[in-house]
Design a protein around this motif. Sequence first.
Motif, PDB file in Angstrom:
ATOM      1  N   SER A  83       0.815  -1.219   0.000  1.00 63.19           N
ATOM      2  CA  SER A  83       0.000   0.000   0.000  1.00 63.19           C
ATOM      3  C   SER A  83       0.844   1.263   0.000  1.00 63.19           C
ATOM      4  O   SER A  83       0.346   2.345  -0.306  1.00 63.19           O
ATOM      5  CB  SER A  83      -0.902   0.007   1.240  1.00 63.19           C
ATOM      6  OG  SER A  83      -0.098   0.091   2.418  1.00 63.19           O
ATOM      7  N   VAL A 356      -3.927 -12.661   3.072  1.00 65.48           N
ATOM      8  CA  VAL A 356      -4.416 -11.421   3.680  1.00 65.48           C
ATOM      9  C   VAL A 356      -5.348 -10.733   2.686  1.00 65.48           C
ATOM     10  O   VAL A 356      -5.086 -10.728   1.482  1.00 65.48           O
ATOM     11  CB  VAL A 356      -3.249 -10.462   4.029  1.00 65.48           C
ATOM     12  CG1 VAL A 356      -3.778  -9.202   4.697  1.00 65.48           C
ATOM     13  CG2 VAL A 356      -2.229 -11.152   4.919  1.00 65.48           C
ATOM     14  N   ASP A 358      -7.822  -6.946   2.352  1.00 65.01           N
ATOM     15  CA  ASP A 358      -8.056  -5.654   2.997  1.00 65.01           C
ATOM     16  C   ASP A 358      -9.460  -5.142   2.698  1.00 65.01           C
ATOM     17  O   ASP A 358     -10.229  -5.758   1.949  1.00 65.01           O
ATOM     18  CB  ASP A 358      -6.972  -4.637   2.614  1.00 65.01           C
ATOM     19  CG  ASP A 358      -7.011  -4.232   1.146  1.00 65.01           C
ATOM     20  OD1 ASP A 358      -8.025  -4.463   0.463  1.00 65.01           O
ATOM     21  OD2 ASP A 358      -5.996  -3.663   0.670  1.00 65.01           O
ATOM     22  N   ALA A 359      -9.778  -4.006   3.291  1.00 64.30           N
ATOM     23  CA  ALA A 359     -11.129  -3.453   3.178  1.00 64.30           C
ATOM     24  C   ALA A 359     -11.487  -3.067   1.748  1.00 64.30           C
ATOM     25  O   ALA A 359     -12.668  -3.027   1.387  1.00 64.30           O
ATOM     26  CB  ALA A 359     -11.274  -2.237   4.097  1.00 64.30           C
ATOM     27  N   ASN A 362      -8.598  -5.975  -1.990  1.00 69.86           N
ATOM     28  CA  ASN A 362      -7.339  -6.546  -2.465  1.00 69.86           C
ATOM     29  C   ASN A 362      -7.010  -7.778  -1.625  1.00 69.86           C
ATOM     30  O   ASN A 362      -7.387  -7.869  -0.452  1.00 69.86           O
ATOM     31  CB  ASN A 362      -6.201  -5.529  -2.336  1.00 69.86           C
ATOM     32  CG  ASN A 362      -6.502  -4.237  -3.063  1.00 69.86           C
ATOM     33  OD1 ASN A 362      -6.801  -4.241  -4.262  1.00 69.86           O
ATOM     34  ND2 ASN A 362      -6.432  -3.131  -2.346  1.00 69.86           N
ATOM     35  N   TRP A 544     -16.963 -11.539   4.209  1.00 73.88           N
ATOM     36  CA  TRP A 544     -15.692 -12.244   4.297  1.00 73.88           C
ATOM     37  C   TRP A 544     -15.846 -13.423   5.250  1.00 73.88           C
ATOM     38  O   TRP A 544     -16.474 -13.314   6.301  1.00 73.88           O
ATOM     39  CB  TRP A 544     -14.584 -11.337   4.828  1.00 73.88           C
ATOM     40  CG  TRP A 544     -14.195 -10.208   3.925  1.00 73.88           C
ATOM     41  CD1 TRP A 544     -14.571  -8.899   4.029  1.00 73.88           C
ATOM     42  CD2 TRP A 544     -13.346 -10.280   2.781  1.00 73.88           C
ATOM     43  NE1 TRP A 544     -14.011  -8.150   3.030  1.00 73.88           N
ATOM     44  CE2 TRP A 544     -13.250  -8.971   2.236  1.00 73.88           C
ATOM     45  CE3 TRP A 544     -12.659 -11.315   2.150  1.00 73.88           C
ATOM     46  CZ2 TRP A 544     -12.485  -8.679   1.114  1.00 73.88           C
ATOM     47  CZ3 TRP A 544     -11.906 -11.025   1.021  1.00 73.88           C
ATOM     48  CH2 TRP A 544     -11.825  -9.722   0.514  1.00 73.88           C
TER      49      TRP A 544
END
Length: 559
Positions: A83, A356, A358-359, A362, A544
């Motif tokens: 990021s 992993v 993310d919000a 990704n 999720w």
Amino acid sequence: MTEPCSTGIGGDMFCLYYDAATGSVSALNGSGRAGAACTLDTVRRSLGVPDGVVGKIPMSSVHAVTVPGAAAGWADTVDRLGSGRLSLAQILAPAIELGETGFPVSELTAYFWQRGEASIRRASPNFAEMLKDDPAALDGVRAPRAGEIIRLPQLAQTFRALAAEGKRGFYTGRVAAELVKVCGDLGGHLTLADLQHHLDTGSEAVAPISLKFCGQKQQQQQQQQNDKSGVELWEHPPNGQGIVALMALGILEELEARGAIATFGPADHNSAPYLHAVVEALRIAFADASWFVTDADPAVGPGVPTAELVSRAYLAARARLFDATRASDILRHGDPLSSEPGSPALSSSDTVYFCVADAAGNAISFINSNYGGFGTAIIPAGCGFTLQNRGANFSLRADHPNVLAPRKRPYHTIIPGLVTNLGGTKPGSLHSVFGVMGGFMQPQGHVQVLLGQLVGGLSPQQALDAPRVCIGAGMPEDGGDGDGDDDEYDRTVYVEEGMPAATVDGLRALGHRVQVVTGHGRALFGRGQIIRRTRDGVTGVSLWSAGSDMRGDGAAYPA
């Protein structure tokens, strides 16, 4: 830092990345190469392999050490896919703190650390760096026990060098010098120039490979969820073995299309007919992979006919080898470049996988490994890590595509997985990121865990918890000379305890040699992680879910 019996900075890494903004999948190959001086003749002479004998590179040999790609892979992943809000130094800081102040050793890690202690002691004079101080133990050190605190200050110092200097902190300077020195002292051929070459080359951005899977009621089930045509499984290309999972799924779809197997439902999951089809599809796929998978760079070998191996025509031809009534005989690789492509032609290893999301949507599927346990268990002085033994996967047959050659990457077992949806309101949307650790079990785990969700209707956690099977993958058993004689191949179907007795009996009735595996031996079946994204059928809201394998020390949690 906390599980060096499985992974480390002395190993390699691969990853797949899903970019939510573009709906694209990318791949990064962070595996290292053989040294420039590692010619076939040189290594055969160094190993003392006589002329006329194929031979092999032992897992504990210094000649199994290839340039570690993990350090560059970590830095390149953060630089290219991160990021931008966290530096590599910030990411490594918690691990550095654990190494310097100490951490409690988990149960499974303690078990494998103790099992690897003898190898660590034999491998190099620097063995104490990865053992726990104990005045009462031999040489004042021993493997840690479960719940004990261990410090790894030398490894923390290596991490500090990477954090402060980036890739140069590993591939040049003190760490590089000690790495080359310990290999040279043991008769190896890696040089500082080999490490500089990897620094200059960096991790390779490669095109991921995929297969669209619409079999086993996928079209019907996905339409009920406003999707149209199943899923697309993405894998890292060769030199990784992810192509095995793609081929096996493609063969299963071909078998279903011509009525050779049923369209299985949830009640059929882990039944004998279901697992017979999965096992046989994997056997066919491994027969090809054990010959064709190698470094795809044409500069160091013949390359890999990847597109041909996953083509529908070739998979249909190979599917003709399947017999629903009995287990197959020894299978040979086919010729995907032929006009008649259907013509016939181990124990687990250790890895750590994580995923992993993310919000923003990704997601990354990331895997890192020493290969077998602590790898070679060779420790560069003052560096606190062991060197991988990935080069043991090279062939010493001059006519084999995966033959050892300078600056070449070997057949690699570690494979991250990623799945996207084919249809619906958002074609190409993320279905899941997942992986299953464990040597040649990995593509077998990908197929079983994914089908557990698609066919069995299982949640991510249920799919990971379900008993699994593992085949010998068509690879020579320990003690074979690697020349491919029929008596070298392990035909056993290893079945995890908890599999229904009717399934075990049914597989045996089909002619499979079945062995039920219990206790710590279940490490053979790998350890997996899954993050899955679904949509509420009414509101369209994204949800999720995740799972972490009960066979490992991992966890699934929101950060």
